[in-house]
Design an enzyme around this catalytic site. Structure first.
Site, PDB file in Angstrom:
ATOM      1  N   ASP A 125       0.860  -1.182   0.000  1.00 22.68           N
ATOM      2  CA  ASP A 125       0.000   0.000   0.000  1.00 22.68           C
ATOM      3  C   ASP A 125       0.902   1.241   0.000  1.00 22.68           C
ATOM      4  O   ASP A 125       1.741   1.392   0.872  1.00 22.68           O
ATOM      5  CB  ASP A 125      -0.854  -0.061   1.288  1.00 22.68           C
TER       6      ASP A 125
ATOM      7  N   ASP B 258      -3.298   2.385  -5.863  1.00 28.47           N
ATOM      8  CA  ASP B 258      -2.161   2.422  -4.941  1.00 28.47           C
ATOM      9  C   ASP B 258      -2.061   1.200  -4.035  1.00 28.47           C
ATOM     10  O   ASP B 258      -1.353   1.220  -3.058  1.00 28.47           O
ATOM     11  CB  ASP B 258      -2.211   3.701  -4.094  1.00 28.47           C
ATOM     12  N   GLU B 259      -2.810   0.155  -4.366  1.00 25.95           N
ATOM     13  CA  GLU B 259      -2.742  -1.049  -3.537  1.00 25.95           C
ATOM     14  C   GLU B 259      -2.580  -2.283  -4.419  1.00 25.95           C
ATOM     15  O   GLU B 259      -3.246  -2.401  -5.440  1.00 25.95           O
ATOM     16  CB  GLU B 259      -4.042  -1.229  -2.739  1.00 25.95           C
TER      17      GLU B 259
END
Lengths: 413, 87
Positions: free
Chosen positions: A10, A112-113
């Site tokens: 993350d 973003d993960e």
């Protein structure tokens, strides 16, 4: 076969970190991460919310999703930068490329993960995680949190423990020590409403939820209750899907720079959104059964309305026709600031049942396809309907096109 | 060296290697006049991928206003733009 090892990676304050790294690369003297700063929309166009914040900004009590106006009140010297999705996708792609050196099984959960399946690898997982995190920091200039667990849920919970630039593990034997003392709303899939319900019956920690009787929670909260009960006990076994999540609906919305007050204007906005949805659905080679419209008035009250069609569609004009119909049933004449349409219950458009109640317009289909190909070749505004001339409304409305291939948020692990 | 990040006009040599070779560039001096600087030597070059944006950084040596100076150039691969990064 040994147990599964799943990583959840993350990016720490993703948009802001990427923006900061990009600016440093371009000679900026200040690192946005070290000063109170946010990435946020354009307040002029009323898209003014905080998308990401720096850690110093967090200390002023600024939260993601609040309006820029209120953020500025909390911190007068706040530095604000507009978002640039193209850059963020570039950064996200670079990170995924780097991670491909470690495992072929990578699922992009959002921009973003990332989930990464690290089962049965040679290098011990803690060493690998440390190396990944260092490599991302040195090469790409931003930091990540890595959560390691036996499944996606626990990996995701672990990466959320403390930030930034940390590696956490959460295995079944650590549940009691690391997860069960957390407040129940920290559990994945427990939103504010569910948390309120649980709190109402005296359940405040994840551990308490986990200790409840399975049948009791099932009879009380039904299937979703069972899901969160399993999550609280660390039970989750979905695969790391490297193919990406299947698309379940196509939707677009717009917050208008001015309030819409007439039916005619609202219909034009709906038409512009329909253009985008039709185009996207045809691009995915999908057509949908259900059309839903939702509106938000100037007092931020929102409501929605939906309809199941007699035949699935991907035609701009059909989507518009039903969207306008639903809108007329829904709208009470108040000024509107936000309109959205979504097309769901998708199926392949290769073969589908046509309806006796609905004319099947072959010519319209080929017209849609021709317009799509013109637009993809010459730009979105190369051809548009004449009703948009001098109307002040964009002929095709719909979010950030590039962002669409990465779901911004999903409740499916 | 100070960070300048000034866009410059560049003559470069694409020789089939991985990165182009900068030869000489022009930039506007503070008084508005044009300054042409020839790159005498490339001390080193490396690729950076900050935030996923690929750029080649060159540390070079050249004569600037009759002084032998060391400076850094950057080439942004995505946009094909050259910058005087530091001098």
């Amino acid at each position: 076969m040994s147990d599964r090892i799943i990583f959840h990676i993350d990016v720490n304050s993703a948009y802001l970190s990427w923006e900061a790294a990009y600016r440093l690369q371009h000679g900026s003297q200040t690192d946005l991460r070290n000063i109170p700063s946010i990435v946020g929309g354009d307040q002029e166009k009323r898209h003014g919310i905080v998308l990401a914040k720096s850690i110093p900004a967090k200390k002023f009590g600024i939260i993601t999703g609040e309006t820029i106006h209120s953020a500025r009140e909390k911190c007068p010297g706040l530095v604000m930068v507009p978002p640039n999705y193209y850059r963020y996708i570039m950064a996200s792609d670079a990170m995924v490329n780097l991670l491909k050196d470690y495992s072929p099984l990578i699922q992009r959960y959002s921009i973003d993960e990332v989930f990464l399946d690290y089962s049965n690898m040679d290098i011990p997982f803690m060493d690998a995680a440390g190396e990944m995190s260092k490599k991302i920091e040195n090469e790409l200039g931003f930091t990540v949190n890595i959560g390691i667990g036996p499944n996606k849920l626990l990996a995701k919970m672990a990466s959320d423990f403390s930030k930034p630039n940390k590696i956490h593990t959460l295995f079944n034997h650590q549940l009691e020590e690391k997860m069960w003392n957390l407040p129940v709303q920290d559990l994945f899939m427990v939103g504010s409403r569910t948390a309120r319900k649980l709190n109402g019956r005296g359940i405040f920690t994840i551990g308490h939820l986990a200790s409840l009787d399975r049948e009791y929670i099932h009879s009380w909260l039904k299937k979703p209750g069972l899901l969160i009960w399993e999550y609280a006990n660390g039970i989750e076994n979905s695969e790391v899907r490297s193919g990406g999540t299947p698309i379940k609906s196509v939707g677009n919305s717009t917050t208008l720079p001015f309030d819409v007050e007439t039916r005619e204007e609202a219909h034009k906005v709906l038409l512009a959104i329909s253009e985008m949805i039709g185009m996207r659905a045809r691009d995915l080679e999908m057509c949908g059964w259900v059309i839903s419209v939702s509106i938000k008035n100037h007092l931020f009250y929102s409501c929605s309305h939906q309809k199941k069609l007699t035949a699935p569609t991907d035609a701009t004009s059909t989507i518009y026709k039903y969207a306008a119909l639903l809108f007329d049933e829904l709208w009470d004449g108040e000024p509107l600031r936000h309109l959205s349409i979504s097309l769901s219950q998708l199926q392949s458009s290769e073969f589908f049942q046509i309806s006796m109640l609905e004319p099947f317009d072959k010519k319209n289909r080929s017209l849609d396809r021709t317009i799509d190909s013109l637009r993809s070749k010459f730009g979105q505004n190369s051809i548009y309907r004449s009703c948009f001339l001098h109307s002040g409304i964009d002929p095709v409305i719909g979010g950030v096109v590039m962002e669409e291939s990465y779901p911004m948020m999903s409740s499916y692990l | 060296m100070k960070v300048l990040m000034k866009p410059i006009e560049m003559i470069a040599w694409f020789n089939g290697e991985k990165f182009p070779v900068p030869l000489r560039f022009r930039l506007q001096a503070e008084d508005g006049s044009n300054l042409v600087i020839k790159i005498d030597r490339i001390l080193f070059q490396e690729e950076e991928k900050l935030a996923g944006n690929r750029m080649v950084v060159y540390r070079c040596e050249g004569v600037v206003q009759e002084l032998n100076k060391v400076f850094e150039l950057k080439y942004e691969i995505l946009t094909c733009k050259w910058f005087l990064f530091k001098m």
